[in-house]
Design a protein around this motif. Structure first.
Motif, PDB file in Angstrom:
ATOM      1  N   LEU A   1       0.839  -1.199   0.000  1.00 31.79           N
ATOM      2  CA  LEU A   1       0.000   0.000   0.000  1.00 31.79           C
ATOM      3  C   LEU A   1       0.872   1.246   0.000  1.00 31.79           C
ATOM      4  CD1 LEU A   1      -2.505  -1.115   2.791  1.00 31.79           C
ATOM      5  CD2 LEU A   1      -2.684  -1.527   0.334  1.00 31.79           C
ATOM      6  N   ASP A   2       0.380   2.293  -0.624  1.00 27.41           N
ATOM      7  CA  ASP A   2       1.171   3.522  -0.690  1.00 27.41           C
ATOM      8  C   ASP A   2       1.069   4.355   0.578  1.00 27.41           C
ATOM      9  OD1 ASP A   2      -1.427   4.478  -1.047  1.00 27.41           O
ATOM     10  OD2 ASP A   2      -0.754   6.146  -2.306  1.00 27.41           O
ATOM     11  N   ARG A   3       0.236   3.923   1.533  1.00 27.27           N
ATOM     12  CA  ARG A   3       0.111   4.634   2.817  1.00 27.27           C
ATOM     13  C   ARG A   3      -0.492   3.683   3.837  1.00 27.27           C
ATOM     14  NH1 ARG A   3      -2.453   9.469   0.982  1.00 27.27           N
ATOM     15  NH2 ARG A   3      -1.768   8.761  -1.067  1.00 27.27           N
ATOM     16  N   ASP A   4      -0.273   3.989   5.098  1.00 27.25           N
ATOM     17  CA  ASP A   4      -0.856   3.163   6.156  1.00 27.25           C
ATOM     18  C   ASP A   4      -2.358   3.427   6.227  1.00 27.25           C
ATOM     19  OD1 ASP A   4      -0.954   1.299   8.110  1.00 27.25           O
ATOM     20  OD2 ASP A   4       0.097   2.485   9.627  1.00 27.25           O
ATOM     21  N   ILE A   5      -3.110   2.417   6.659  1.00 26.65           N
ATOM     22  CA  ILE A   5      -4.565   2.533   6.702  1.00 26.65           C
ATOM     23  C   ILE A   5      -5.066   2.186   8.098  1.00 26.65           C
ATOM     24  CG2 ILE A   5      -4.861   2.027   4.250  1.00 26.65           C
ATOM     25  CD1 ILE A   5      -5.541  -0.841   4.991  1.00 26.65           C
ATOM     26  N   PRO A   6      -6.232   2.690   8.470  1.00 27.61           N
ATOM     27  CA  PRO A   6      -6.803   2.334   9.774  1.00 27.61           C
ATOM     28  C   PRO A   6      -7.087   0.834   9.865  1.00 27.61           C
ATOM     29  CG  PRO A   6      -7.926   4.242   8.806  1.00 27.61           C
ATOM     30  CD  PRO A   6      -7.054   3.679   7.747  1.00 27.61           C
ATOM     31  N   ASP A   7      -6.896   0.271  11.027  1.00 26.92           N
ATOM     32  CA  ASP A   7      -7.194  -1.142  11.302  1.00 26.92           C
ATOM     33  C   ASP A   7      -6.432  -2.075  10.364  1.00 26.92           C
ATOM     34  OD1 ASP A   7      -9.066  -0.391  13.293  1.00 26.92           O
ATOM     35  OD2 ASP A   7     -10.608  -0.127  11.765  1.00 26.92           O
ATOM     36  N   ARG A   8      -5.204  -1.724  10.051  1.00 26.20           N
ATOM     37  CA  ARG A   8      -4.448  -2.559   9.115  1.00 26.20           C
ATOM     38  C   ARG A   8      -4.247  -3.975   9.650  1.00 26.20           C
ATOM     39  NH1 ARG A   8       1.244  -3.112   8.429  1.00 26.20           N
ATOM     40  NH2 ARG A   8       1.598  -1.304   9.762  1.00 26.20           N
ATOM     41  N   ALA A   9      -3.899  -4.087  10.920  1.00 26.98           N
ATOM     42  CA  ALA A   9      -3.673  -5.425  11.488  1.00 26.98           C
ATOM     43  C   ALA A   9      -4.948  -6.257  11.457  1.00 26.98           C
ATOM     44  CB  ALA A   9      -3.154  -5.294  12.925  1.00 26.98           C
ATOM     45  N   LEU A  10      -6.092  -5.629  11.755  1.00 26.19           N
ATOM     46  CA  LEU A  10      -7.363  -6.349  11.743  1.00 26.19           C
ATOM     47  C   LEU A  10      -7.722  -6.817  10.331  1.00 26.19           C
ATOM     48  CD1 LEU A  10      -9.859  -7.259  13.314  1.00 26.19           C
ATOM     49  CD2 LEU A  10     -10.862  -5.003  12.877  1.00 26.19           C
ATOM     50  N   ILE A  11      -7.537  -5.930   9.344  1.00 28.11           N
ATOM     51  CA  ILE A  11      -7.831  -6.300   7.950  1.00 28.11           C
ATOM     52  C   ILE A  11      -6.900  -7.419   7.496  1.00 28.11           C
ATOM     53  CG2 ILE A  11      -7.826  -5.449   5.572  1.00 28.11           C
ATOM     54  CD1 ILE A  11      -8.617  -2.719   6.649  1.00 28.11           C
ATOM     55  N   GLU A  12      -5.644  -7.331   7.870  1.00 23.84           N
ATOM     56  CA  GLU A  12      -4.668  -8.362   7.516  1.00 23.84           C
ATOM     57  C   GLU A  12      -5.069  -9.716   8.087  1.00 23.84           C
ATOM     58  OE1 GLU A  12      -0.550  -8.285   9.239  1.00 23.84           O
ATOM     59  OE2 GLU A  12      -0.068  -7.595   7.207  1.00 23.84           O
ATOM     60  N   GLU A  13      -5.518  -9.709   9.335  1.00 18.89           N
ATOM     61  CA  GLU A  13      -5.956 -10.960   9.977  1.00 18.89           C
ATOM     62  C   GLU A  13      -7.185 -11.533   9.282  1.00 18.89           C
ATOM     63  OE1 GLU A  13      -7.566 -12.494  14.362  1.00 18.89           O
ATOM     64  OE2 GLU A  13      -6.715 -10.479  14.118  1.00 18.89           O
ATOM     65  N   ALA A  14      -8.133 -10.651   8.906  1.00 20.50           N
ATOM     66  CA  ALA A  14      -9.348 -11.120   8.248  1.00 20.50           C
ATOM     67  C   ALA A  14      -9.045 -11.707   6.872  1.00 20.50           C
ATOM     68  CB  ALA A  14     -10.346  -9.968   8.124  1.00 20.50           C
ATOM     69  N   LEU A  15      -8.172 -11.067   6.116  1.00 24.46           N
ATOM     70  CA  LEU A  15      -7.831 -11.582   4.788  1.00 24.46           C
ATOM     71  C   LEU A  15      -7.077 -12.901   4.887  1.00 24.46           C
ATOM     72  CD1 LEU A  15      -6.718  -8.309   2.925  1.00 24.46           C
ATOM     73  CD2 LEU A  15      -8.924  -9.473   2.850  1.00 24.46           C
ATOM     74  N   SER A  16      -6.206 -13.020   5.873  1.00 26.91           N
ATOM     75  CA  SER A  16      -5.468 -14.271   6.057  1.00 26.91           C
ATOM     76  C   SER A  16      -6.412 -15.406   6.408  1.00 26.91           C
ATOM     77  CB  SER A  16      -4.412 -14.106   7.152  1.00 26.91           C
ATOM     78  OG  SER A  16      -3.475 -13.097   6.813  1.00 26.91           O
ATOM     79  N   SER A  17      -7.380 -15.092   7.252  1.00 27.47           N
ATOM     80  CA  SER A  17      -8.348 -16.120   7.645  1.00 27.47           C
ATOM     81  C   SER A  17      -9.221 -16.544   6.471  1.00 27.47           C
ATOM     82  CB  SER A  17      -9.213 -15.589   8.784  1.00 27.47           C
ATOM     83  OG  SER A  17     -10.202 -16.523   9.144  1.00 27.47           O
ATOM     84  N   ALA A  18      -9.673 -15.582   5.683  1.00 30.74           N
ATOM     85  CA  ALA A  18     -10.543 -15.910   4.551  1.00 30.74           C
ATOM     86  C   ALA A  18      -9.784 -16.642   3.459  1.00 30.74           C
ATOM     87  CB  ALA A  18     -11.167 -14.631   3.994  1.00 30.74           C
ATOM     88  N   GLY A  19      -8.519 -16.279   3.228  1.00 29.15           N
ATOM     89  CA  GLY A  19      -7.746 -16.909   2.166  1.00 29.15           C
ATOM     90  C   GLY A  19      -7.041 -18.168   2.602  1.00 29.15           C
ATOM     91  N   GLU A  20      -7.114 -18.492   3.885  1.00 27.29           N
ATOM     92  CA  GLU A  20      -6.486 -19.682   4.439  1.00 27.29           C
ATOM     93  C   GLU A  20      -4.982 -19.703   4.170  1.00 27.29           C
ATOM     94  OE1 GLU A  20      -8.576 -23.075   3.001  1.00 27.29           O
ATOM     95  OE2 GLU A  20     -10.380 -22.658   4.182  1.00 27.29           O
ATOM     96  N   ARG A  21      -4.380 -18.535   4.137  1.00 31.83           N
ATOM     97  CA  ARG A  21      -2.934 -18.400   4.035  1.00 31.83           C
ATOM     98  C   ARG A  21      -2.578 -17.013   4.536  1.00 31.83           C
ATOM     99  NH1 ARG A  21      -1.630 -17.648  -2.421  1.00 31.83           N
ATOM    100  NH2 ARG A  21      -3.134 -15.973  -2.841  1.00 31.83           N
TER     101      ARG A  21
END
Length: 650
Positions: free
Chosen positions: A319-339
């Motif tokens: 990403l070209d800049r930091d975003i709110p709740d980045r850690a939470l979004i990262e965790e959700a995408l990892s869980s949904a993608g199973e990786r």
């Protein structure tokens, strides 16, 4: 950047006008969303517009253009990047009209042969020689530079097998330190194989791994006091670092998305640059509805959450800049993608280059989108509905006033039609004969001068329809044209002046709209002032930043402001450069002309001393002192003794 429409409605000329002259790659897209053609350009606007000019085209090109429903472009930093990206996209998209698909023989490669004593050399053409091929490279020069460094660093052979097998003594390449001479057994096989391995690491783009390894060897050499070997390894690492810089579109990243956001007010563009399986899939632009938000971090966070909620995310998203709740979004995408999915914001090296490419494309695409034909039509429709007009406005004019503390007042009039700005019909009015700083009087004068000309021209046409011909008739007709909408940059006072002029001249059928800043005085907060007509009360509306109607009004108003302030600055500078002489007591047109001719202009006069000025015909010592003082911002010297003292000091 894309424009969607039916094939017959795609306006290639309008699309090309919105492009920049930067290098890049363009893609023609068909109704099935498949790529019809991929090409590169050193100047995108010029190349794309060439498809839609009057020059005869081949049957294949005409068929391709008839099937094109939209086009997309990717801007690159250099033409070399465009060349490589074109090759990547042709391989990935397999466009149907790239008849001469660019295969690998179009580009030079570095070849490392698969032999007991591998050689390294440039290769073009079919991959018939067994071995590893590194590339493609943008030019032969780039390959030669790479090979030159490879030979210096790793001393691998470059000779053909017929030469290699028949050598009895080392060649010149060994004598100048560019080959380890395996042909005559001057290097052990294990050492040569190690050099081959390191060269492959570097050519594979794994230079960090290689430099880490060499760094450890350098420290070990220093520890055993082998400083000569440590210095050689240090120089080797330094040379490798210089080779690490490369183009940022070659697709070596395996599984990666790069996202950048650009915003203008509440309008946003998110640019996606995607890599899959080592292939560059190009860029794709998205224009999310921001609902009034002007925070790019918030827009990007919402895009990441929503887009990857429907798409399988790659392992890495830059990403070209930091975003709110980045850690939470990262965790959700990892869980949904199973990786594990990483959202990265602070990157260096090649990923920083990818970010720069995506960011630049986002900015250019957003700017083009805001002026594109489709967007212009949507805004015109919104303005029609907002003002309650029966038809789309075919002509919009906007007036603005610019001055500095009442000095050099200039009024501007800009014209927009259905396609956008009509710069050939822009007008400026130098305002004179009013109290300095009286914006109401300035607006009254400018509006009166503009519409008095139209009324006069219309009367001439009505009185003598056949009296004028040719150029004069066309000019009279152009002057008689009235706008559908008249925008006034100002509040109720300026709008009242415009209404008074229109009523006095008997001009009817024009929607008069004032554009005033809202309480917060920021973009998107403007209110439109709609004065009453025929006794009807006026009203004001605030459409909001998301309103296409307001976006069109802002675009026209901003252009009027730019045009006015440019004219004002030019007039002010001219006045300060010329009128200052005439303001000096004793300087009339003749003496001013003598001074400017003698010194070749005002700059030469300002550089002259009092004695030189006094030599000009008609200029005495006292006048020369006043001229010098005025041009240099000094107090004029009136006292004779003071003049003598000043002159003696010099």
């Amino acid at each position: 950047m894309s424009t969607r429409s039916k094939p017959s409605e795609f306006d290639g000329k309008a699309f090309a006008r919105g492009l920049s002259t930067a290098p890049g790659v363009y893609r023609m897209i068909g109704a099935d969303d498949g790529a019809l053609y991929v090409g590169k350009a050193s100047a995108l606007r010029n190349r794309v517009s060439s498809y839609f000019n009057a020059t005869p085209k081949s049957a294949r090109i005409m068929t391709m253009l008839n099937q094109t429903v939209r086009m997309e472009v990717t801007v690159t930093r250099t033409e070399a990047e465009a060349l490589i990206l074109e090759n990547q996209l042709i391989k990935s998209l397999k466009p149907r009209y790239n008849v001469l698909l660019r295969d690998d023989k179009s580009y030079p490669y570095v070849l490392m042969t698969n032999e007991t004593w591998p050689r390294i050399a440039m290769h073009r053409g079919p991959r018939a020689v067994p071995g590893r091929y590194f590339g493609p490279y943008a030019s032969v020069g780039a390959v030669r530079d790479t090979l030159n460094l490879m030979h210096k660093l790793f001393k691998l052979r470059s000779c053909e097998d017929s030469v290699f097998r028949n050598r009895s003594r080392p060649c010149l390449q060994h004598q100048i330190g560019r080959c380890s001479a395996p042909c005559v057994g001057l290097v052990p096989p294990r050492q040569y194989d190690e050099s081959v391995r390191r060269a492959a690491l570097l050519l594979d783009g794994r230079s960090d791994e290689l430099t880490d390894e060499l760094g450890r060897l350098m420290e070990a050499a220093s520890a055993r006091l082998d400083f000569e070997e440590a210095a050689r390894l240090r120089d080797l690492v330094s040379s490798i670092r210089t080779l690490q810089a490369r183009q940022y579109v070659d697709g070596r990243a395996a599984d990666l998305d790069v996202l950048a956001v650009a915003m203008q007010g509440a309008a946003a563009c998110v640019m996606l640059l995607a890599f899959r399986d080592g292939r560059n899939l190009g860029t794709r632009a998205f224009f999310p509805r921001t609902n009034g938000s002007e925070n790019p971090e918030e827009v990007l966070a919402a895009f990441v959450s929503q887009y990857y909620g429907e798409q399988i995310p790659p392992r890495e998203i830059v990403l070209d800049r930091d975003i709110p709740d980045r850690a939470l979004i990262e965790e959700a995408l990892s869980s949904a993608g199973e990786r594990k999915v990483q959202l990265r914001t602070s990157v260096r090296g090649e990923r920083a280059g990818y970010l720069d490419l995506a960011r630049r494309n986002a900015e250019i695409t957003l700017a083009s989108e805001r002026t594109s034909h489709a967007a212009q039509l949507a805004r015109a429709e919104g303005l029609r509905d907002l003002l309650g007009l029966a038809e789309l406005p075919s002509r919009i004019e906007c007036f603005d006033i610019s001055h500095t503390m009442g000095e050099a007042t200039v009024a501007s009039c800009v014209v927009f039609d259905a396609e956008g700005p009509v710069r050939g019909q822009y007008r400026r009015y130098n305002i004179t004969g009013i109290e300095p700083g009286d914006d109401y009087a300035a607006m009254h004068q400018a509006i009166h001068r503009r519409f008095r000309r139209s009324v006069t021209a219309a009367a001439e046409l009505a009185a003598s329809a056949d009296a004028s011909t040719g150029k004069d008739k066309r000019a009279t007709r152009a002057a008689a044209v009235l706008p559908d909408i008249l925008l006034i940059d100002g509040g109720a006072g300026q709008v009242a002046q415009a209404r008074a002029v229109l009523d006095d001249l008997g001009v009817e059928g024009i929607a008069l709209v004032g554009v005033a800043k809202g309480p917060a005085r920021r973009p998107g907060d403007e209110e439109l002032l709609l004065p009453g007509i025929d006794g009807k009360p006026g009203r004001s509306v605030r459409p909001g930043a998301e309103s296409p109607a307001l976006q069109l009004v802002q675009q026209v108003r901003d252009e009027a402001h730019r045009f006015a302030i440019t004219g004002h600055r030019g007039r002010r500078q001219k006045a300060r450069n010329t009128s200052r002489l005439e303001d000096i007591p004793g300087i009339g047109p003749r003496r001013r002309g003598n001074l400017l001719r003698h010194f070749g202009g005002l700059a030469g006069l300002k550089a002259a001393g009092v004695e030189e000025i006094s030599r000009v015909d008609g200029v005495n010592d006292a006048l020369a002192e006043r001229i010098y003082a005025t041009l240099h911002g000094l107090d004029a010297v009136e006292d004779g003794s003071r003049q003598d003292a000043t002159r003696s000091d010099r």
